[in-house]
Design an enzyme around this catalytic site. Structure first.
Site, PDB file in Angstrom:
ATOM      1  N   ASP A  99     -49.293  69.754 100.454  1.00 27.48           N
ATOM      2  CA  ASP A  99     -49.848  70.251 101.719  1.00 27.48           C
ATOM      3  C   ASP A  99     -50.023  71.765 101.694  1.00 27.48           C
ATOM      4  OD1 ASP A  99     -47.114  70.743 101.687  1.00 27.48           O
ATOM      5  OD2 ASP A  99     -46.702  69.841 103.636  1.00 27.48           O
ATOM      6  N   ASP A 102     -46.210  77.768  99.237  1.00 23.38           N
ATOM      7  CA  ASP A 102     -45.630  78.900  99.971  1.00 23.38           C
ATOM      8  C   ASP A 102     -44.893  79.792  98.965  1.00 23.38           C
ATOM      9  OD1 ASP A 102     -44.762  80.350 102.271  1.00 23.38           O
ATOM     10  OD2 ASP A 102     -43.009  79.095 102.488  1.00 23.38           O
TER      11      ASP A 102
HETATM   12  P1  5GP Z   1     -42.419  76.295  98.807  1.00 16.85           P
HETATM   13  O1  5GP Z   1     -41.426  75.640  97.921  1.00 16.85           O
HETATM   14  O2  5GP Z   1     -43.738  76.627  98.166  1.00 16.85           O
HETATM   15  O3  5GP Z   1     -41.812  77.507  99.497  1.00 16.85           O
HETATM   16  O4  5GP Z   1     -42.640  75.354 100.018  1.00 16.85           O
HETATM   17  C1  5GP Z   1     -43.406  74.241  99.991  1.00 16.85           C
HETATM   18  C2  5GP Z   1     -43.061  73.353 101.175  1.00 16.85           C
HETATM   19  O5  5GP Z   1     -42.565  74.121 102.281  1.00 16.85           O
HETATM   20  C3  5GP Z   1     -44.295  72.698 101.688  1.00 16.85           C
HETATM   21  O6  5GP Z   1     -44.525  71.484 101.015  1.00 16.85           O
HETATM   22  C4  5GP Z   1     -43.962  72.484 103.145  1.00 16.85           C
HETATM   23  O7  5GP Z   1     -43.242  71.301 103.301  1.00 16.85           O
HETATM   24  C5  5GP Z   1     -43.081  73.658 103.487  1.00 16.85           C
HETATM   25  N1  5GP Z   1     -43.844  74.744 104.130  1.00 16.85           N
HETATM   26  C6  5GP Z   1     -44.186  75.941 103.607  1.00 16.85           C
HETATM   27  N2  5GP Z   1     -44.914  76.668 104.482  1.00 16.85           N
HETATM   28  C7  5GP Z   1     -45.045  75.892 105.584  1.00 16.85           C
HETATM   29  C8  5GP Z   1     -45.730  76.066 106.836  1.00 16.85           C
HETATM   30  O8  5GP Z   1     -46.381  77.076 107.141  1.00 16.85           O
HETATM   31  N3  5GP Z   1     -45.632  75.022 107.710  1.00 16.85           N
HETATM   32  C9  5GP Z   1     -44.941  73.884 107.450  1.00 16.85           C
HETATM   33  N4  5GP Z   1     -44.917  72.953 108.398  1.00 16.85           N
HETATM   34  N5  5GP Z   1     -44.299  73.686 106.277  1.00 16.85           N
HETATM   35  C10 5GP Z   1     -44.356  74.683 105.362  1.00 16.85           C
END
Ligand code: 5GP
Length: 178
Positions: A99, A102
């Site tokens: 999705d 981040d």
């Molecule tokens: P990462 O490991 O890249 O920091 O995070 C990935 C996961 O964090 C995504 O799959 C999602 O579940 C969650 N996430 C990151 N940013 C957002 C955001 O803006 N909104 C939501 N609802 N989830 C996020």
């Protein structure tokens, strides 16, 4: 539910147009390869459902659950696989469908894990990409939209389990977090 949205960043129309483009691109890039679309639950379920219907080819669909967030809006930094794979990855052309990218910690972890299972190829397709938040130097191969640093809900993205079913992507009013 919609009363709680402060701002819409990506409308339903923008999303559908872009998903169709991505599906068409993947169909061209993976022609004759029968890729394995691997959705990262829960956030990718709507994107994967739409994307796969724009792919005019044989493909397999599988899900994995990896979570680095608790119930809030900040990543815990620790990634856990809570639903293992049911399909064989070895020798397959795997496309991880996510999705939002981040910090990159979740996908870095998944990429290492899946690489160890010897796929024929491994690519990342994320709907949203927040490059300014990256903690590891990870890039997606297919990106729906680059976005600014905000906390998004809708089109699969949740806040405390809610808002995934919104057909657009927006941010919440600050008092919702209070
Ligand atoms: P990462 O490991 O890249 O920091 O995070 C990935 C996961 O964090 C995504 O799959 C999602 O579940 C969650 N996430 C990151 N940013 C957002 C955001 O803006 N909104 C939501 N609802 N989830 C996020």
């Amino acid at each position: 539910m919609r009363n709680n949205i402060e701002r819409v960043y990506f409308t339903e129309e923008m999303i559908q147009t872009r998903v169709k483009e991505l599906g068409t691109q993947l169909s061209e890039d993976y022609r004759g390869k029968e890729p394995l679309l691997l959705g990262v639950l829960k956030g990718s379920f709507i994107f994967l459902a739409d994307l796969s219907r724009h792919m005019d080819m044989l493909c397999d669909i599988e899900f994995i659950t990896a979570s680095s967030y608790g119930a809030g809006t900040e990543t815990s930094g620790e990634v856990k696989i809570t639903k293992a794979l049911d399909s064989v990855v070895e020798g397959r052309h795997v496309i991880i469908v996510e999705d939002i990218l981040d910090t990159g910690l979740t996908l870095e972890f998944l990429k290492k894990y899946l690489s160890s299972l010897n796929p024929a190829s491994l690519k990342i397709c994320t709907f949203l990409d927040k490059p300014s938040r990256r903690k590891v130097p990870l890039r997606a191969d297919y990106v729906g939209f680059e976005c600014v640093d905000a906390f998004y809900v809708g089109y699969g993205l949740d806040y405390a389990g809610h808002y995934r079913n919104l057909p657009f992507i927006g941010s919440l009013k600050p008092d919702i977090y209070a």
